[in-house]
Each structure stands twice: as structure tokens, then as C-alpha cells.
Scaffold this motif. Structure first.
Motif, mmCIF file in Angstrom:
data_model
loop_
_atom_site.group_PDB
_atom_site.id
_atom_site.type_symbol
_atom_site.label_atom_id
_atom_site.label_comp_id
_atom_site.label_asym_id
_atom_site.label_seq_id
_atom_site.Cartn_x
_atom_site.Cartn_y
_atom_site.Cartn_z
ATOM 1 N N GLY A 31 0.639 -1.180 0.000
ATOM 2 C CA GLY A 31 -0.158 -0.067 0.012
ATOM 3 C C GLY A 31 0.765 1.154 0.143
ATOM 4 O O GLY A 31 0.421 2.410 -0.247
ATOM 5 N N ASP A 32 2.257 1.273 0.283
ATOM 6 C CA ASP A 32 2.937 2.114 0.041
ATOM 7 C C ASP A 32 3.543 2.435 -1.478
ATOM 8 O O ASP A 32 4.377 1.621 -1.741
ATOM 9 N N VAL A 33 2.799 3.386 -2.038
ATOM 10 C CA VAL A 33 2.824 3.410 -3.347
ATOM 11 C C VAL A 33 4.118 3.786 -3.937
ATOM 12 O O VAL A 33 4.597 3.451 -5.103
ATOM 13 N N PHE A 34 4.996 4.587 -3.057
ATOM 14 C CA PHE A 34 6.388 4.984 -3.581
ATOM 15 C C PHE A 34 7.174 3.711 -3.518
ATOM 16 O O PHE A 34 7.779 3.589 -4.491
ATOM 17 N N ASN A 35 7.130 3.020 -2.390
ATOM 18 C CA ASN A 35 7.830 1.554 -2.421
ATOM 19 C C ASN A 35 7.394 0.744 -3.559
ATOM 20 O O ASN A 35 8.128 -0.187 -4.115
ATOM 21 N N GLY A 36 6.080 0.690 -3.867
ATOM 22 C CA GLY A 36 5.651 -0.172 -4.950
ATOM 23 C C GLY A 36 6.197 0.301 -6.132
ATOM 24 O O GLY A 36 6.586 -0.856 -6.913
ATOM 25 N N TYR A 37 6.099 1.242 -6.369
ATOM 26 C CA TYR A 37 6.665 2.069 -7.808
ATOM 27 C C TYR A 37 8.116 1.590 -7.966
ATOM 28 O O TYR A 37 8.516 1.019 -8.936
ATOM 29 N N LEU A 38 8.911 1.717 -6.864
ATOM 30 C CA LEU A 38 10.445 1.258 -6.795
ATOM 31 C C LEU A 38 10.510 -0.292 -7.174
ATOM 32 O O LEU A 38 11.211 -0.753 -7.697
ATOM 33 N N LEU A 39 9.667 -1.162 -6.613
ATOM 34 C CA LEU A 39 9.698 -2.358 -6.647
ATOM 35 C C LEU A 39 9.419 -2.941 -7.958
ATOM 36 O O LEU A 39 10.149 -3.776 -8.762
ATOM 37 N N ASP A 40 8.294 -2.257 -8.645
ATOM 38 C CA ASP A 40 7.948 -2.261 -9.888
ATOM 39 C C ASP A 40 9.167 -2.027 -10.962
ATOM 40 O O ASP A 40 9.466 -2.749 -11.925
ATOM 41 N N GLY A 41 9.998 -1.041 -10.580
ATOM 42 C CA GLY A 41 10.938 -0.502 -11.536
ATOM 43 C C GLY A 41 12.142 -1.851 -11.227
ATOM 44 O O GLY A 41 12.716 -2.014 -12.525
ATOM 45 N N PHE A 42 12.292 -2.457 -10.232
ATOM 46 C CA PHE A 42 13.293 -3.458 -10.158
ATOM 47 C C PHE A 42 12.701 -4.711 -10.936
ATOM 48 O O PHE A 42 13.702 -5.569 -11.605
ATOM 49 N N PHE A 43 11.430 -4.650 -10.889
ATOM 50 C CA PHE A 43 10.872 -6.015 -11.647
ATOM 51 C C PHE A 43 11.102 -5.783 -13.328
ATOM 52 O O PHE A 43 11.389 -6.608 -13.829
ATOM 53 N N ASN A 44 10.924 -4.673 -13.834
ATOM 54 C CA ASN A 44 11.042 -4.177 -15.083
ATOM 55 C C ASN A 44 12.634 -4.639 -15.461
ATOM 56 O O ASN A 44 12.851 -4.900 -16.418
ATOM 57 N N LEU A 45 13.427 -3.925 -14.505
ATOM 58 C CA LEU A 45 15.129 -4.208 -14.813
ATOM 59 C C LEU A 45 15.314 -5.709 -14.957
ATOM 60 O O LEU A 45 15.847 -6.332 -15.668
ATOM 61 N N ALA A 46 14.829 -6.535 -13.916
ATOM 62 C CA ALA A 46 14.824 -7.914 -14.073
ATOM 63 C C ALA A 46 14.358 -8.564 -15.540
ATOM 64 O O ALA A 46 14.936 -9.320 -16.021
ATOM 65 N N GLY A 47 13.332 -7.913 -15.777
ATOM 66 C CA GLY A 47 12.747 -8.602 -17.043
ATOM 67 C C GLY A 47 13.742 -8.357 -18.525
ATOM 68 O O GLY A 47 13.883 -9.163 -19.149
ATOM 69 N N VAL A 48 14.225 -7.011 -18.253
ATOM 70 C CA VAL A 48 15.284 -6.568 -19.504
ATOM 71 C C VAL A 48 16.232 -7.558 -19.357
ATOM 72 O O VAL A 48 16.831 -8.016 -20.399
ATOM 73 N N LEU A 49 17.094 -7.527 -18.142
ATOM 74 C CA LEU A 49 18.385 -8.124 -18.022
ATOM 75 C C LEU A 49 18.139 -9.808 -18.185
ATOM 76 O O LEU A 49 19.219 -10.169 -18.809
ATOM 77 N N THR A 50 17.010 -10.558 -18.094
ATOM 78 C CA THR A 50 16.978 -11.671 -18.345
ATOM 79 C C THR A 50 16.072 -12.245 -19.477
ATOM 80 O O THR A 50 15.651 -13.346 -19.791
ATOM 81 N N GLY A 51 15.838 -11.129 -20.428
ATOM 82 C CA GLY A 51 15.420 -11.585 -21.731
ATOM 83 C C GLY A 51 13.864 -11.960 -21.700
ATOM 84 O O GLY A 51 13.471 -13.124 -22.483
ATOM 85 N N GLN A 52 13.038 -11.470 -20.738
ATOM 86 C CA GLN A 52 11.618 -11.950 -20.681
ATOM 87 C C GLN A 52 10.821 -11.539 -21.940
ATOM 88 O O GLN A 52 11.178 -10.571 -22.750
ATOM 89 N N SER A 53 9.800 -12.264 -22.368
ATOM 90 C CA SER A 53 9.038 -12.186 -23.594
ATOM 91 C C SER A 53 7.888 -11.074 -23.504
ATOM 92 O O SER A 53 7.517 -10.255 -24.243
ATOM 93 N N ILE A 54 7.178 -11.423 -22.345
ATOM 94 C CA ILE A 54 6.249 -10.577 -22.149
ATOM 95 C C ILE A 54 5.826 -9.964 -20.531
ATOM 96 O O ILE A 54 6.322 -10.727 -19.948
ATOM 97 N N LEU A 55 6.032 -8.706 -20.489
ATOM 98 C CA LEU A 55 5.826 -8.201 -19.108
ATOM 99 C C LEU A 55 4.732 -7.548 -18.667
ATOM 100 O O LEU A 55 4.130 -6.539 -19.472
ATOM 101 N N LEU A 56 4.379 -8.089 -17.869
ATOM 102 C CA LEU A 56 2.741 -7.488 -17.308
ATOM 103 C C LEU A 56 2.985 -6.183 -16.496
ATOM 104 O O LEU A 56 3.994 -6.481 -15.478
ATOM 105 N N VAL A 57 2.452 -5.147 -16.774
ATOM 106 C CA VAL A 57 2.807 -3.818 -15.932
ATOM 107 C C VAL A 57 2.327 -3.821 -14.660
ATOM 108 O O VAL A 57 1.201 -4.303 -14.431
#
Length: 525
Positions: free
Chosen positions: A386-412
Motif C-alpha cells: 500500500g506504500d505506493v512509493f515503495n511499490g513503484y520502486l519495486l516495480d522498477g526492479f521488476f522491469n529491470l529484471a525482465g530486461v536483464l533476463t530476456g523476458q518476452s511478455i512483461l505484465l505492467v
């Protein structure tokens, strides 16, 4: 993508061999049974549409009326096609819808024909079903033409965004805006509880709860709208819905008839998270995947859900096991790797030391085990506070992991996950997060090389080894017993329990289903 984990090819081969052995008894069960949903799906391919709007308990789809009455009169052990098409000829009716209306009026007494009558009914049923499959084939060819015309997204991963208003017209507005803002795939979330309905509603709907009903008309409306947007934005926008639950085969057929591009379809999700009978699920998923293979629809599996109930570190190997089982079930049903969107997720508690490195190890393992599959990478949900700032940061790390590991479909991922249904502004901010990471780190994967024998590599090897050990146990004990014991997602689901069990029917020696025959053979008539 160049291999980075130095996986032992013998261990990988053993994992796949064990998955095949674990799945084999379940495939035998699936091929020996049919379900009410498979029979309804067959009649939908044969052209039946509409619903009885006069029923006192609410609208009843004509296909349900026919299948239920056939089962009452003569059983479904021989399939619905022989009794239905024999009655159609016997009463000189023009269509299956006419047959359904006569059935509702009590004018039809169904029986299983024999001899020449059976052959005539089987031939008529095959002609009707083949016509429906040719529509599916035309839609697949049309998708290919539109992708050539409009173009695919210029980069991977594809950006996958959810709409869930409950009103198909509002969904269209949100979907169009999302596509204009960068989304490549629009997923229309189903109304809560639809997976447990043993019928598919008719027509456009405007009153779903936390999602919109999956209906043939809703599919048509969204696909037509996204075709218009595809032309506007200059890339083909894919549409996703759910071929799961008690109507899995029917919804797969409707998706093929309306040119959906992806469908959520997991071999065990309905068993574990909706308490649907295991046998019912495995029979239905095999038929639905045959339809998906024919339609060129990418399936998305549901391994991410295990990590919402089980610990994402301790249970990491169960995700790998499920992916391997899903792969085998998909291949057996005719789905090639390029249509196999295996799921996994960024769900490790961020308070765990080295959590990001663990996420990279798990994501890389999936990528290297299934190099040709369009993997679907799911954002954090379990540990969004529920901490939207922390959640936004966590989603950024998720997006970075998707790029680094070559994922095909990234759910926002949404910063308001688990707080409210996201506003359009929340989606816009989430898309900005995705676009920034994808643009800023687009080529970073070529520089990412985990240290040989280092933390990430060792963790990936550990998870694969644990997966092989679990598969070995499943081969000994049986997959159905493993599901009953709570092996996946901590859910215990016995094979003789669960919703929809009464809709499973063992096939008789004379069972006939032209849809199954045509899907198996790939023939068009």
C-alpha cells in the motif's frame, strides 16, 4: 540469448523426461474421458449460438440446453454429435439453434443412432464442425496479414496491460488509451467468479464485478476496437482473455472464432485456486490447447500464482516443475514452443537478503530452460503493502529484471496493487516506469554475465536440482497424488473432489467427436 548459467544438458534432459513420465498417466485419463464443456465446445464449433431468454431462472445458452438434454436422455458416453445430428435430420430441422428451441419445447427425444444413421449423423457433424474450424483458420491467417500490415512491437518484452472495469464499453476506452500509451497486449480480466459458471453468458455485458464477462460478443467488440487502434498506432495490438474454469474448452473456441491472440490457460490453476475437479480440468485443458494450437493463440500459464500462497524462495522449484509439466501437456496437445507463454513471477519478499539476485537467478533459469517460449513475467503482488512509493520502486526492479533476463511478455505492475482497482492515472505512471527502464536499459542484457560459479549461477542450479528431485517423486507417487498432497501452491485437491466433477464422462467404445478428430489430424474437412 547466450546461455549464462552453464546448465548441465543431462540434468535438463532428465527433468524433461521425468515431466513426460509424470504427465503420461494424466494424458491417458484425459483421452479416455470427455466433459460437458468439451461437448458444448464441439457444438459451438458446429455453429450453435444464442440463448433461451424465456427461462424463469435467467438466460440459458442453447448449447447447454442441448447437451444437458442429450445427457439426460441417452448419456454423453458416445458424445453429443451423434444424438444431436441424428435428431436434426430425424425432425428435418434447419440448424442446431432450431434443434435447441425444439428441445426446450419438449419436442425432441434424443437417442444414440446406430448403423447407417450413426454414419450419417457423424458425417453431418463433421461437416458442421469443419466449417467452424475453417473460420478459426481464416482468423489465424488474418492475424498474420495484420501483423505484416501494421507491424509488431519494435522491441521485447511486449508490454502487457490489464483492463477490468466490468463494462465492455469502458474496457474498450481504457484499452485504446493504454495502447496509445505504449501497451502491446490488452488483457481483459474476467468478472470475479465466472470461472465457476458452467455456462458462457451471451451478448455484450456491462455489469461484471472486478472484471468483464468473457462472452463471444465481448471478444468481438474488443478485437474490432483494437484493430482500429492497431491501424492508428502502427503496430498490431494483441488481445488476451481467459480460457480457464468450467467452460475452458468453450471459451477457447470462442477465442478462436473471434481472433483473440492470447489466452490464459494453465494445466493446474483451476484445480489449485478454484477447486475445480482435477480430472475435469485435465480433460478440458487438453481439448482447449488443441484449439489454441489450431488458432495460433499464445497461452499464458499460471505458475506465478503458486508464489502468492507459497514462499517464493522455498517453492521456487515447484514453479520449474509446473513449467516443465505445462510444456509437456502443451506439446502433447500440439502447441509449439512459440505459443507457450510459460509464467513466472517477481514475488520474493524484498526484505530477504539478496532478493534481487535470487529473482535474477529464477528468471534466468526459466529463460534458459525454455529459450523459444514467449515467457510471461509477472510483477510483485504479494508484498505490495500500500506504500505506493515503495511499490513503484519495486516495480522498477521488476522491469529491470525482465530486461536483464530476456523476458518476452512483461505484465505492467501497479503501485496501487492490493489497494484499489487502478485509476487510468495509475496505469499511465506504471507505463512510464516500464518505458523508462526498457529505454534506459535496452541493451544492458549484452553486458550482463553472472559470475561462473557465483551466487546467481549456484542458485539456478540448486532450483533445477530440487525440481528434478520433486519430479522423480511425482513419477513414483503420481501427479494426481502430488496435487492432492498440496505439492503446488500448498493447495490440497483430491482427484475425486472439486467443482464440476459431475461433468466428467468416460468415453464408450463408439464415442465420436469430429472436433477432436479434426484437431488431432489438422484436416479442414
Amino acid at each position: 540469448m547466450m546461455p549464462l548459467l552453464d546448465l548441465d544438458p543431462d540434468v535438463v534432459a532428465t527433468a524433461r523426461e521425468l515431466a513426460a513420465r509424470a504427465a503420461e498417466p494424466v494424458v491417458r485419463i484425459a483421452t479416455a474421458h470427455t466433459t460437458v464443456a468439451v461437448e458444448r465446445a464441439t457444438l459451438r464449433l458446429a455453429g450453435i449460438t444464442g440463448a433461451d431468454t424465456t427461462h424463469r431462472a435467467g438466460d440459458v445458452p442453447w448449447v447447454n440446453r442441448v447437451v444437458d438434454t442429450v445427457r439426460e436422455h441417452c448419456g454423453l458416453e458416445h458424445g453429443v454429435v451423434l444424438p444431436a445430428f441424428h435428431a436434426l435430420r430425424e425432425h428435418d430441422l434447419g440448424s442446431l439453434t432450431d434443434l435447441a428451441e425444439a428441445t426446450a419445447a419438449g419436442q425432441i427425444q434424443y437417442r444414440v443412432p446406430a448403423g447407417r444413421d450413426a454414419e450419417r449423423a457423424a458425417k453431418a457433424g463433421r461437416v458442421a464442425v469443419a466449417k467452424g474450424l475453417r473460420t478459426v483458420d481464416r482468423n489465424r491467417a488474418q492475424r498474420d496479414r495484420l501483423i505484416t500490415r501494421f507491424g509488431d512491437p519494435p522491441r521485447r518484452p511486449w508490454i502487457y496491460l490489464i483492463v477490468a472495469t466490468g463494462d465492455i464499453d469502458e474496457d474498450v476506452v481504457q484499452a485504446a488509451n493504454a495502447a496509445r500509451a505504449g501497451a502491446d497486449i490488452i488483457a481483459v480480466i474476467r468478472s470475479t467468479g465466472q470461472s465457476l459458471l458452467d455456462y458462457v453468458p451471451e451478448g455484450a455485458t456491462h455489469h461484471g464485478f472486478a472484471g468483464t464477462y468473457a462472452t463471444q460478443e465481448n471478444f468481438r467488440i474488443m478485437r474490432a476496437a483494437m484493430d482500429d487502434v492497431s491501424k492508428e498506432v502502427g503496430r498490431y495490438i494483441r488481445v488476451t482473455n481467459y480460457a480457464s474454469g468450467l467452460c475452458m474448452p468453450e471459451i477457447a473456441v470462442l477465442g478462436g472464432l473471434q481472433r483473440l491472440d492470447m489466452m490464459l490457460n494453465d494445466s493446474m490453476y483451476g484445480i489449485l485456486f478454484r477447486d475445480i475437479n482435477p480430472i475435469r480440468t485435465f480433460v478440458d485443458q487438453r481439448f482447449s490447447r488443441q484449439v489454441h494450437a489450431r488458432a495460433g493463440i499464445i497461452i499464458n500459464t499460471g505458475e506465478d500464482n503458486y508464489l502468492t500462497t507459497a514462499d517464493a524462495v522455498d517453492a521456487a522449484h515447484t514453479v520449474t516443475v509446473s513449467q516443465l509439466l505445462n510444456e509437456h501437456f502443451a506439446h502433447e496437445a500440439g502447441l509449439p514452443d512459440e505459443l507457450l507463454g510459460l509464467g513466472h513471477a517477481f514475488e520474493i519478499n524484498p526484505k530477504v537478503p539478496e532478493s534481487f539476485r535470487l529473482e535474477l537467478a529464477h528468471a534466468l533459469l526459466a529463460r534458459e530452460l525454455f529459450p523459444d517460449a514467449p515467457l510471461k513475467w509477472m510483477p510483485p503482488t504479494k508484498h505490495m503493502t500500500g506504500d505506493v512509493f515503495n511499490g513503484y520502486l519495486l516495480d522498477g526492479f521488476f522491469n529491470l529484471a525482465g530486461v536483464l533476463t530476456g523476458q518476452s511478455i512483461l505484465l505492467v505492475g501497479m503501485m496501487t496493487e492490493a489497494v484499489v482497482t487502478p485509476f487510468l492515472s495509475d496505469r499511465d505512471l506504471a507505463l512510464q516506469n516500464v518505458r523508462y527502464v526498457l529505454d534506459a536499459a535496452a541493451g544492458l542484457r549484452e553486458d550482463f554475465h553472472p559470475a561462473p560459479g557465483g551466487f546467481i549461477v549456484k542458485r539456478a542450479h540448486q532450483v533445477l536440482g530440487e525440481a528434478v528431485d520433486l519430479l522423480d517423486r511425482i513419477v513414483r507417487d503420481g501427479l494426481l497424488n502430488a496435487i492432492a498432497d498440496g505439492t503446488f501452491g500448498l493447495m490440497k485437491r483430491p482427484p475425486d473432489k472439486g467443482k464440476g466433477a459431475d461433468g466428467v464422462v468416460e468415453k464408450a467404445d463408439g464415442y465420436r467427436n469430429p472436433a477432436a478428430d479434426l484437431l488431432e489430424s489438422g484436416e479442414t474437412k
